[in-house]
Design a protein around this motif. Sequence first.
Motif, short mmCIF file in Angstrom:
data_model
loop_
_atom_site.label_atom_id
_atom_site.label_comp_id
_atom_site.label_asym_id
_atom_site.label_seq_id
_atom_site.Cartn_x
_atom_site.Cartn_y
_atom_site.Cartn_z
N TRP A 190 6.75 -1.29 -10.90
CA TRP A 190 7.93 -0.64 -10.42
C TRP A 190 7.38 0.53 -9.30
N HIS A 191 6.81 -0.14 -8.27
CA HIS A 191 6.29 0.75 -7.11
C HIS A 191 7.27 0.58 -5.71
N ALA A 192 8.08 -0.44 -5.55
CA ALA A 192 8.50 -0.63 -4.12
C ALA A 192 9.90 -0.09 -4.16
N ILE A 234 -0.40 -0.87 -4.76
CA ILE A 234 -1.62 -0.15 -4.76
C ILE A 234 -1.58 1.33 -4.25
N GLU A 235 -1.67 2.23 -5.06
CA GLU A 235 -1.41 3.66 -4.76
C GLU A 235 -2.80 4.24 -4.49
N ILE A 236 -2.69 5.19 -3.46
CA ILE A 236 -3.87 6.00 -2.87
C ILE A 236 -3.60 7.36 -3.05
N ILE A 259 0.81 -1.23 0.14
CA ILE A 259 -0.02 -0.02 -0.07
C ILE A 259 0.74 0.91 -0.04
N HIS A 260 0.45 2.25 -0.95
CA HIS A 260 1.14 3.44 -0.98
C HIS A 260 0.19 4.54 -0.86
N TYR A 261 0.86 5.77 -0.69
CA TYR A 261 -0.04 6.95 -1.09
C TYR A 261 0.97 7.53 -2.24
N THR A 262 0.18 8.69 -2.86
CA THR A 262 0.80 9.10 -4.20
C THR A 262 1.66 10.32 -3.91
N SER A 268 7.49 6.80 3.85
CA SER A 268 6.70 7.16 4.93
C SER A 268 5.29 6.70 4.56
N ASP A 269 5.03 6.17 3.37
CA ASP A 269 3.58 5.85 3.14
C ASP A 269 3.07 4.29 3.16
N PRO A 270 1.90 4.20 3.74
CA PRO A 270 0.98 5.02 3.47
C PRO A 270 0.64 6.09 4.62
N GLY A 297 2.90 -2.05 4.21
CA GLY A 297 3.04 -0.47 3.77
C GLY A 297 4.30 -0.27 3.25
N HIS A 298 4.51 0.56 2.27
CA HIS A 298 5.75 1.14 1.44
C HIS A 298 6.75 1.33 2.95
N GLU A 299 6.01 1.91 3.87
CA GLU A 299 7.17 2.26 5.01
C GLU A 299 7.65 1.29 5.62
ZN ZN Z 1 5.11 3.94 -2.01
#
Ligand code: ZN
Length: 273
Positions: free
Chosen positions: A80-82, A100-102, A35-38, A181-183, A171-173
């Motif tokens: 390519w998100h992590a 998943i980007e929020i 899980i990410h934030y944009t 630091s996301d989400p 979480g990416h964090e």
């Molecule tokens: Zn992220």
Amino acid sequence: MKIKEHKIDSDHVSIDEIDKTSGSFEEGLPDTIVIHYTAGPSVSSAVNTFKDPSVEASAHVVIDHDGSITQLIPFNKIGWHAGESSWLDRTDLNNYSIGIEIVNAGRLEKTGSVWRSWFGKTYSEDDVLRAVHRNEEEESWWHVYTEKQITATHDLCRNIMNAYNIKHILGHEEIAPGRKSDPGPAFPLDKLRNRLLHSNRKDQGEDDADKKTGVVTASALNIRSGPSSSTSTIAKPLSKNTKVSILKEQNGWYNVEVKLRGWVFKEYIHNTE
Ligand SMILES: [Zn+2]
């Protein structure tokens, strides 16, 4: 919502496929959701960034403020998100996970009576949460997620779990601490995975206390960022008879969840389960 041929099959989901992938996952994968934030203002800014061939980033889906979903990469392809990341004995989580980007601004700075994102947009009190990030010790301000985003993320994860053998929701964090630091604390990550991955609850650092609920017995109960009366309050006090979910106990305090999460003095909670 259904997943057909690795794409979400729903009138409410737009498919806008991009070619920024490293090919198909290996057999038995993906088994993880990240899980990410944009950290951006809108779904279009996120999608445009992911479409830009000069930017080495992509994600499987983006969830807008209203809960609507755009899918960019089929779920059987590596996105390519992590980035540089690790979890348990694994590195490079892109090879294992769906991203998943929020749409959310992330960390905000308070300037006078408004809050400001790194890209200059301002936010009012209703849009912010003051909380300590799981990887940090000091409080920060965070842009809140909408209920629709949280519900859409939950529903999407459940559908992905029906289609793939998902074992971890992270979480990416957590896979890139220090770098990401996301989400962030405004997203109910622990609650989401506890609901979806019951058998993994112990692995995720939550004990059985997260099943308890209670009601407030004081007329006004301060809700704080930490388990001490020296920490700051994070919202208006909870009123009598407010129902809370009890997530953890520490030093005579309960960590509870209402619409937000914080710490209250446990004497003023009557346990109902
Ligand atoms: Zn992220």
